[in-house]
Design an enzyme around this catalytic site. Structure first.
Site, PDB file in Angstrom:
ATOM      1  N   GLU A   1     -56.892 -30.293 -24.568  1.00 47.26           N
ATOM      2  CA  GLU A   1     -57.015 -28.846 -24.773  1.00 47.26           C
ATOM      3  C   GLU A   1     -56.145 -28.382 -25.938  1.00 47.26           C
ATOM      4  O   GLU A   1     -56.546 -27.521 -26.715  1.00 47.26           O
ATOM      5  CB  GLU A   1     -56.647 -28.077 -23.492  1.00 47.26           C
TER       6      GLU A   1
ATOM      7  N   TYR B   1     -54.923 -19.453 -21.635  1.00 50.09           N
ATOM      8  CA  TYR B   1     -56.111 -20.303 -21.759  1.00 50.09           C
ATOM      9  C   TYR B   1     -55.829 -21.738 -21.287  1.00 50.09           C
ATOM     10  O   TYR B   1     -56.550 -22.292 -20.450  1.00 50.09           O
ATOM     11  CB  TYR B   1     -56.615 -20.320 -23.224  1.00 50.09           C
TER      12      TYR B   1
ATOM     13  N   ASP C   1     -61.480 -19.018 -23.908  1.00 52.76           N
ATOM     14  CA  ASP C   1     -61.256 -19.281 -25.340  1.00 52.76           C
ATOM     15  C   ASP C   1     -62.349 -18.558 -26.136  1.00 52.76           C
ATOM     16  O   ASP C   1     -63.119 -17.765 -25.590  1.00 52.76           O
ATOM     17  CB  ASP C   1     -61.255 -20.792 -25.618  1.00 52.76           C
TER      18      ASP C   1
END
Ligand code: SF4
Length: 350
Positions: free
Chosen positions: A37, A120, A138
């Protein structure tokens, strides 16, 4: 804003059929989810895969990341840009070791207390690795939800992101939270494409989508106008002395902090100006020009290969192979690599 349970009902079967096979999807290990991520925040999937596999091969767990040297970490990150991401990874890994005995926290609130982990990333780790009903909103997800609901608010506003997150949280399907998070991201990346080019004919949400029904997807999501970038001109000096090349470590804070660069001067300097300032330097060949674009600034560069008679003490002097394997040199300087490293000595990291 309210979302319908029809959203996960349509997305999950579509995701089961269409999910790309990606290395970070091999299992739900939170460390692997976290690294992917963070890498994907500013990097395309195709570009990230090689970096991800090299990173995991050398730093397979939180402990190894917490203990890696800064220079080696930067070398592994070299070319990905936004290097503060890598520094935060290491700082957070050290905290996971010291505060949590090396075990990843599973709730989003605790995850957010770690450096570099915002709403996020916390949502992505909590939902994908621990199957918690935590949205990860996102740019892809903002675009999908803005079009689905025909939301005309500026999606760069924190209050809008929070509103989307709360609406999503209410429809998270128990037992499939990780798949739901990934299905939203996947739809944004593969079908609900940006720049007015969504593939609505292939979309599992087509029947629910207000933007599609009203033909308004091209103008959504609404974003603020981008500010113009400022331009900086630089003269890059690829200084060579007896087969070694001069490098300078950048300051510990700011753009490209702590990385190595070829020495450079503000503004464009001609060969005559450089020769006048340093009569013992020998300019070799024609200059190489390059432009590198950062988020807020563009570097317009002209680089010279220069032979100098002594190793100036203010620089680190590196052999061509060390430029490739030891020192982390940002890709902004990639265009000048050919002035220093013969093609047969290059590897893929610089
Ligand atoms: Fe996006 Fe089109 Fe799907 Fe709506 S129908 S979510 S605009 S791809």
């Amino acid at each position: 804003m309210r979302l319908s349970n029809a959203l996960p009902e349509a997305l999950l079967p579509w995701f089961a059929r269409n999910a790309r096979v990606l290395p970070w999807r091999k299992n739900r290990n939170p460390y692997r989810v976290w690294i992917s991520e963070i890498m994907l925040q500013q990097t395309r999937v195709e570009a990230a895969i090689g970096y991800y596999e090299r990173f995991l091969a050398e730093l397979p767990d939180v402990k190894s990341l917490a203990e890696v040297s800064d220079d080696r970490l930067m070398k592994l990150w070299q070319g990905l840009g936004y290097y503060s991401r890598a520094r935060n990874l290491k700082t957070a890994a050290k905290e996971i070791v010291s505060r949590f005995g090396g075990t990843f926290p599973s709730d989003a609130e605790t995850l957010r207390t770690l450096p570099g982990i915002g709403a996020y990333t916390a949502g992505a780790i909590a939902s994908i690795a621990f199957d918690r009903p935590e949205p990860a909103v996102d740019g892809n997800v903002l675009r999908v939800i803005a079009r689905l609901t025909e939301c005309r608010e500026d999606v760069s506003k924190e209050c809008v992101r929070k509103e989307f997150a709360e609406a999503l949280r209410a429809v998270y399907p128990a037992g499939s939270c990780g798949a739901f998070t990934q299905s939203l991201m996947e739809l944004g990346a593969m079908v609900c494409l940006p720049n007015g080019a969504p593939l609505c004919g292939e979309c599992p949400l087509a029947e629910q989508c207000l933007a599609r029904a009203h033909g308004t997807s091209a103008g959504l999501p609404v974003k603020p106008e981008k500010k113009a970038r400022r331009t900086e001109e630089k003269t890059v000096l690829v200084l060579s002395c007896r087969g070694k090349f001069a490098l300078k470590k950048r300051p510990a804070k700011g753009l490209l902090a702590g990385l190595y660069e070829f020495p450079n001067l503000e503004g464009f300097h001609t060969a005559a100006e450089l020769r006048n300032a340093h009569p013992d330097w020998r300019m070799e060949g024609a200059p190489v020009s390059a432009v590198h674009i950062f988020t807020h600034v563009e570097w317009h560069m002209r680089g010279w290969r220069i032979e100098c008679p002594v190793e100036l003490p203010e620089f680190v002097w590196a052999a061509p192979a060390e430029l490739e394997t030891v020192y982390s040199i940002p890709s902004a300087f990639r265009a000048f690599r050919g002035l220093a490293v013969p093609a047969e000595q290059r590897d893929s990291l610089f």
